[in-house]
Motif scaffolding. Sequence first.
Motif, mmCIF file in Angstrom:
data_model
loop_
_atom_site.group_PDB
_atom_site.id
_atom_site.type_symbol
_atom_site.label_atom_id
_atom_site.label_comp_id
_atom_site.label_asym_id
_atom_site.label_seq_id
_atom_site.Cartn_x
_atom_site.Cartn_y
_atom_site.Cartn_z
ATOM 1 N N SER A 1 0.850 -1.196 0.000
ATOM 2 C CA SER A 1 0.000 0.000 0.000
ATOM 3 C C SER A 1 0.881 1.241 0.000
ATOM 4 O O SER A 1 2.072 1.186 0.338
ATOM 5 N N LYS A 2 0.259 2.353 -0.357
ATOM 6 C CA LYS A 2 1.002 3.597 -0.413
ATOM 7 C C LYS A 2 1.586 3.941 0.958
ATOM 8 O O LYS A 2 2.709 4.430 1.068
ATOM 9 N N ASP A 3 0.824 3.650 2.001
ATOM 10 C CA ASP A 3 1.306 3.955 3.353
ATOM 11 C C ASP A 3 2.574 3.172 3.694
ATOM 12 O O ASP A 3 3.409 3.632 4.467
ATOM 13 N N ASP A 4 2.689 2.008 3.114
ATOM 14 C CA ASP A 4 3.851 1.164 3.442
ATOM 15 C C ASP A 4 5.149 1.709 2.855
ATOM 16 O O ASP A 4 6.232 1.237 3.195
ATOM 17 N N LEU A 5 5.024 2.699 1.973
ATOM 18 C CA LEU A 5 6.242 3.299 1.413
ATOM 19 C C LEU A 5 7.108 3.905 2.506
ATOM 20 O O LEU A 5 8.305 4.114 2.326
ATOM 21 N N VAL A 6 6.481 4.165 3.647
ATOM 22 C CA VAL A 6 7.227 4.763 4.754
ATOM 23 C C VAL A 6 8.410 3.871 5.153
ATOM 24 O O VAL A 6 9.480 4.348 5.530
ATOM 25 N N LEU A 7 8.206 2.558 5.022
ATOM 26 C CA LEU A 7 9.283 1.605 5.330
ATOM 27 C C LEU A 7 10.491 1.838 4.413
ATOM 28 O O LEU A 7 11.640 1.842 4.856
ATOM 29 N N ILE A 8 10.178 1.983 3.134
ATOM 30 C CA ILE A 8 11.238 2.163 2.139
ATOM 31 C C ILE A 8 11.948 3.496 2.394
ATOM 32 O O ILE A 8 13.170 3.591 2.338
ATOM 33 N N ARG A 9 11.126 4.521 2.683
ATOM 34 C CA ARG A 9 11.686 5.847 2.955
ATOM 35 C C ARG A 9 12.602 5.824 4.163
ATOM 36 O O ARG A 9 13.664 6.426 4.166
ATOM 37 N N GLN A 10 12.136 5.127 5.211
ATOM 38 C CA GLN A 10 12.945 5.061 6.439
ATOM 39 C C GLN A 10 14.306 4.432 6.156
ATOM 40 O O GLN A 10 15.337 4.934 6.591
ATOM 41 N N LEU A 11 14.289 3.345 5.418
ATOM 42 C CA LEU A 11 15.555 2.670 5.118
ATOM 43 C C LEU A 11 16.457 3.605 4.307
ATOM 44 O O LEU A 11 17.658 3.715 4.579
ATOM 45 N N ALA A 12 15.862 4.286 3.338
ATOM 46 C CA ALA A 12 16.646 5.225 2.522
ATOM 47 C C ALA A 12 17.246 6.316 3.413
ATOM 48 O O ALA A 12 18.431 6.646 3.302
ATOM 49 N N ASP A 13 16.431 6.847 4.314
ATOM 50 C CA ASP A 13 16.910 7.883 5.238
ATOM 51 C C ASP A 13 18.083 7.396 6.065
ATOM 52 O O ASP A 13 19.092 8.090 6.227
ATOM 53 N N ARG A 14 17.927 6.203 6.624
ATOM 54 C CA ARG A 14 18.970 5.671 7.511
ATOM 55 C C ARG A 14 20.289 5.473 6.766
ATOM 56 O O ARG A 14 21.356 5.466 7.365
ATOM 57 N N LEU A 15 20.200 5.270 5.455
ATOM 58 C CA LEU A 15 21.415 5.026 4.670
ATOM 59 C C LEU A 15 21.847 6.288 3.925
ATOM 60 O O LEU A 15 22.735 6.250 3.088
ATOM 61 N N GLY A 16 21.205 7.403 4.228
ATOM 62 C CA GLY A 16 21.562 8.655 3.562
ATOM 63 C C GLY A 16 21.215 8.653 2.089
ATOM 64 O O GLY A 16 21.881 9.282 1.281
ATOM 65 N N GLY A 17 20.172 7.900 1.726
ATOM 66 C CA GLY A 17 19.843 7.768 0.311
ATOM 67 C C GLY A 17 18.472 8.308 -0.035
ATOM 68 O O GLY A 17 17.858 9.050 0.730
ATOM 69 N N LEU B 1 15.939 -4.746 9.691
ATOM 70 C CA LEU B 1 17.183 -4.097 9.266
ATOM 71 C C LEU B 1 17.246 -2.666 9.811
ATOM 72 O O LEU B 1 18.282 -2.229 10.327
ATOM 73 N N ILE B 2 16.134 -1.951 9.718
ATOM 74 C CA ILE B 2 16.099 -0.575 10.227
ATOM 75 C C ILE B 2 16.406 -0.558 11.722
ATOM 76 O O ILE B 2 17.178 0.279 12.206
ATOM 77 N N GLN B 3 15.834 -1.532 12.411
ATOM 78 C CA GLN B 3 16.067 -1.635 13.854
ATOM 79 C C GLN B 3 17.552 -1.854 14.164
ATOM 80 O O GLN B 3 18.115 -1.225 15.058
ATOM 81 N N ARG B 4 18.168 -2.740 13.378
ATOM 82 C CA ARG B 4 19.595 -3.002 13.587
ATOM 83 C C ARG B 4 20.424 -1.741 13.357
ATOM 84 O O ARG B 4 21.350 -1.437 14.102
ATOM 85 N N ILE B 5 20.073 -1.008 12.306
ATOM 86 C CA ILE B 5 20.845 0.190 11.980
ATOM 87 C C ILE B 5 20.689 1.228 13.088
ATOM 88 O O ILE B 5 21.657 1.843 13.530
ATOM 89 N N GLU B 6 19.443 1.402 13.543
ATOM 90 C CA GLU B 6 19.216 2.390 14.588
ATOM 91 C C GLU B 6 19.884 1.994 15.892
ATOM 92 O O GLU B 6 20.244 2.850 16.692
ATOM 93 N N GLY B 7 20.042 0.704 16.084
ATOM 94 C CA GLY B 7 20.686 0.217 17.314
ATOM 95 C C GLY B 7 22.196 0.382 17.300
ATOM 96 O O GLY B 7 22.844 0.368 18.343
ATOM 97 N N SER B 8 22.751 0.548 16.091
ATOM 98 C CA SER B 8 24.205 0.710 16.030
ATOM 99 C C SER B 8 24.561 2.138 16.408
ATOM 100 O O SER B 8 23.729 3.031 16.356
ATOM 101 N N ALA B 9 25.810 2.348 16.784
ATOM 102 C CA ALA B 9 26.232 3.622 17.367
ATOM 103 C C ALA B 9 25.857 4.811 16.492
ATOM 104 O O ALA B 9 25.392 5.827 16.956
ATOM 105 N N GLN B 10 26.025 4.639 15.213
ATOM 106 C CA GLN B 10 25.934 5.807 14.346
ATOM 107 C C GLN B 10 25.760 5.267 12.947
ATOM 108 O O GLN B 10 26.266 4.215 12.607
ATOM 109 N N TYR B 11 24.995 5.932 12.136
ATOM 110 C CA TYR B 11 24.910 5.444 10.769
ATOM 111 C C TYR B 11 25.491 6.453 9.790
ATOM 112 O O TYR B 11 25.732 7.602 10.131
ATOM 113 N N ALA B 12 25.707 5.969 8.595
ATOM 114 C CA ALA B 12 26.481 6.769 7.627
ATOM 115 C C ALA B 12 25.764 8.039 7.237
ATOM 116 O O ALA B 12 24.550 8.142 7.331
ATOM 117 N N ILE B 13 26.548 9.011 6.824
ATOM 118 C CA ILE B 13 25.959 10.251 6.324
ATOM 119 C C ILE B 13 25.753 10.137 4.823
ATOM 120 O O ILE B 13 26.414 9.380 4.171
#
Lengths: 395, 264
Positions: free
Chosen positions: A284-300, A383-395
């Motif tokens: 669904s369109k609302d689920d795009l938030v997942l994709i966006r979050q992952l992109a954000d966490r990876l600076g993409g 995956l998002i949870q793992r990234i957020e749990g790590s000290a710092q993620y990439a810019i």
Amino acid sequence: MDGLIIGQQCTLCGKCLEVCPFDALELIDGRIQVNANCRLCRLCVKHCPEQAIRLQTSASVVDKSEWRGIMVFGEYGDGQLHPVTIELIGKARELAGKTKMAVSVVLVGHDLGQTADSLLDYGVNTVYVYDDPALATFRVDVYANVLTEIIGEMKPSVVLIGGTSLGRSLAPRVATRFRTGLTADCTQLDIKDNTDLIQIRPAFGGNIMAQIITTRTRPQFATVRYKVMDSAVKTVRTGKVISRSIPSDLLKSRLEVVRIEKKDALPSITEADVLVVAGQGVRSKDDLVLIRQLADRLGGQIASTRPMVEKGWLDYTRQIGLSGRTVKPKLIITCGVSGAIQFCACMNAADLIIAINRDPAAPIFRIAHYGIVGDLYNVIPKLIQRIEGSAQYAI
Amino acid sequence: MNILVCIKQVPGTTKVEIDPANGVLRRDGIASKMNPYDLYALETALTIREQHDGLVSVITMGPPQAEAIIREAYMMGADQGFLLTDRRFAGSDVLATSYTLSQGIRTIGSFDLIICGKQTTDGDTAQVGAAIAEWLDIPHVTWVRAIRTITERGMTVEKNMAESIETVSIQFPCLITVDKDIYMPRLPSYKKMIETNNRTITSLSLDDLPDQDENHYGLNGSPTQVERIFQPDDSREQVIWDDAMDDGADKLFTVLINEKYIRT
């Protein structure tokens, strides 16, 4: 070795004696002579009214044993150390270990706080700090003066500078002053027993790799691509921090930084280094938030396949494919994308392709470097949870 | 305004191959063209000339055939062109190239503004422009994405940094390297081609330059040496995990750390 030559045009006016910040020029026996204090800052060359002074270089081979150590330029801006610095320190320690040399960092800026001290955690032997209001913003001529001064005095064999916008503007000026070799944008470095640096870099847009050495001159300058070398690991602190300054004359600039604005406009998908792509597996369109979050966490950036655009879930400027954009990011993660030929043809040049799809027979797995056969609704939140749990993620 | 644009002839494609027999680039059969990033530099110069008058010159270093890109620059509107060509310039690295260009520039006159493309598509170093500025002892700004104002004494430009846009003012004479898309390059015009058909191109050899020391040019003047070239190894082995058996998120997390997209 390079040195100053005082030509016959000299009228003994004494201007050079006045401007030399290092007392390196003396009037002896009725002529101007250069002593060992000379740092090749060239203020005298610039100020000589008769243009009688010039910098002479010799084509002969330098005595390599006079140039020892690996020096890293510590890139600092916007209140923080650029992460490429830690990567350079990691590589410098490896090179220094092979040749029994020391590692130093030159940190240039203003209000540097504890940054210099924190670098000692990474096994740096000496951190030279230039902290001055005149160095608060990057002005290439002044930064080049600082580096020239410290390199002239410490005589490192190798100088490593991040292959960033800043580094690639700064390095050529300094290397030129020493009339020595500069290898741009290196992706691999090693060192020979005779301290010749083995520099490997891409050319022709990455289609050719070249191995380059600097055999006759020192120091050996290399700019090094960001996110290629492994970051230094922390170790026992044994080094020291040394505060330094340079004459105010050398802090005068012909550049003025009027304003610095953070980029707010997102780069288009054709420019982004990292893309996370939503395919029809997104329900669904609302689920795009997942994709966006992952992109954000990876600076993409989020991108999509054609059906998502046709449904109106995403703007057409985000569409990859023959009827959309062709992309060549460093990293692309496709989520629930089957991999139609029209799509794959426009993204298969990415450096690293990761695919997540439930169907093991999906064509996307033919071009993926890493694939996960599984449900994106299971994989991505974890995956998002793992990234957020790590000290710092990439810019 | 007296503006100089540095241009370079490059292979028409980056899909070059290495001849396995002798380990050198296969250049035969590949057409040449003007370095695409130089078109933006030239367009910037022509746009400035339209607003502030003046002269646009171009200079290139290369074999005699590099004349073709000066002709192309004429067709876009450049006023005069200089070709630095001499066998003794061959094999130049960043230092020797920038030195030779700076010597050529000193020979042909003085300029308020020198403009370079952000990089070439063959060498990809993006470092020759700044080195030229150092040889000429003038300030420079790289990756200029917009020109804000131009006065008699200098200009204010926007510089494209990784995460910020810096507005920088710089005094003339100076050098800038311009980013892609600063202005849309105009197409070469047929009319200009006819007009400039007989326009001269000034050739300069080492004998025309102020510094006649051969040790400063070409291979002799190049401190770096290419030991070997090779095709990159892109045979990355494929790894597929089944999320039902392995923890897919965990595997990906490790990949992203190893590839430096996540820092811990």
